[in-house]
Design a protein around this motif. Structure first.
Motif, PDB file in Angstrom:
ATOM      1  N   HIS A   4     -44.247  -0.427  16.208  1.00 10.82           N
ATOM      2  CA  HIS A   4     -45.695  -0.619  16.350  1.00 10.82           C
ATOM      3  C   HIS A   4     -46.210  -0.019  17.656  1.00 10.82           C
ATOM      4  O   HIS A   4     -45.469   0.150  18.616  1.00 10.82           O
ATOM      5  CB  HIS A   4     -46.039  -2.104  16.299  1.00 10.82           C
ATOM      6  CG  HIS A   4     -45.657  -2.740  15.009  1.00 10.82           C
ATOM      7  ND1 HIS A   4     -46.382  -2.592  13.857  1.00 10.82           N
ATOM      8  CD2 HIS A   4     -44.592  -3.521  14.682  1.00 10.82           C
ATOM      9  CE1 HIS A   4     -45.813  -3.267  12.882  1.00 10.82           C
ATOM     10  NE2 HIS A   4     -44.717  -3.826  13.346  1.00 10.82           N
TER      11      HIS A   4
ATOM     12  N   ALA B 231     -48.478  -4.796  20.777  1.00  7.69           N
ATOM     13  CA  ALA B 231     -48.130  -6.197  20.523  1.00  7.69           C
ATOM     14  C   ALA B 231     -48.959  -7.029  21.489  1.00  7.69           C
ATOM     15  O   ALA B 231     -49.288  -6.579  22.593  1.00  7.69           O
ATOM     16  CB  ALA B 231     -46.642  -6.449  20.756  1.00  7.69           C
TER      17      ALA B 231
ATOM     18  N   VAL C 113     -39.998  -8.697  21.418  1.00  7.46           N
ATOM     19  CA  VAL C 113     -41.237  -7.926  21.270  1.00  7.46           C
ATOM     20  C   VAL C 113     -40.942  -6.437  21.461  1.00  7.46           C
ATOM     21  O   VAL C 113     -41.441  -5.590  20.713  1.00  7.46           O
ATOM     22  CB  VAL C 113     -42.310  -8.417  22.264  1.00  7.46           C
ATOM     23  CG1 VAL C 113     -43.511  -7.482  22.289  1.00  7.46           C
ATOM     24  CG2 VAL C 113     -42.744  -9.830  21.920  1.00  7.46           C
TER      25      VAL C 113
ATOM     26  N   SER D 121     -39.911  -4.456  18.505  1.00  5.67           N
ATOM     27  CA  SER D 121     -40.929  -4.182  17.485  1.00  5.67           C
ATOM     28  C   SER D 121     -41.818  -2.992  17.849  1.00  5.67           C
ATOM     29  O   SER D 121     -42.613  -2.545  17.030  1.00  5.67           O
ATOM     30  CB  SER D 121     -41.801  -5.421  17.270  1.00  5.67           C
ATOM     31  OG  SER D 121     -42.702  -5.595  18.347  1.00  5.67           O
TER      32      SER D 121
END
Length: 120
Positions: free
Chosen positions: A2, A5, A26, A29
């Motif tokens: 991604h 976050a 985190v 991701s």
């Protein structure tokens, strides 16, 4: 991965010994160059000042009456955690707010850490 976050009032509820792992989770991701937008309680926030000594669990770490935990961050502490996980600071600063409860005639001084970190 991604691009972004958010960690908005998340890390303060995590036990200090698990904070680094939370940031690592985190990190996994995000793609390289991904950003974390962070906001949480800061040291000297009125919520911290209202805790009694018996509610203190550790340095800037407290337990509320309902059993939930709360940690209060400094800019340097947040920087340390994110740098240890391979992030670079884009910006970080304190937000200071004066909240007035007119009905109870109380002034509450709130302090939060606001930051953005980029995965290198």
């Amino acid at each position: 991965g991604h691009d972004f976050a958010t960690m908005i009032f998340v890390l303060s509820a995590v036990a200090p010994e698990k904070m680094q792992q939370a940031i690592e989770n985190v990190k996994r991701s995000l793609k390289p160059g991904g950003m974390v937008l962070f906001r949480d309680y800061a040291v000297s926030d009125m919520a911290q000042l209202r805790f009694s000594k018996s509610q203190r669990l550790g340095h800037n770490y407290y337990v509320r009456h309902d059993g939930t935990r709360s940690f209060f961050f400094s800019l340097e502490g947040v920087e340390f955690l994110f740098r240890n996980s391979g992030f670079q600071r884009v910006e970080s600063y304190y937000i200071r707010r004066k909240v007035v409860n007119h009905r109870e005639n109380k002034v509450m001084r709130r302090v939060f850490v606001n930051a953005c970190y980029m995965l290198q």
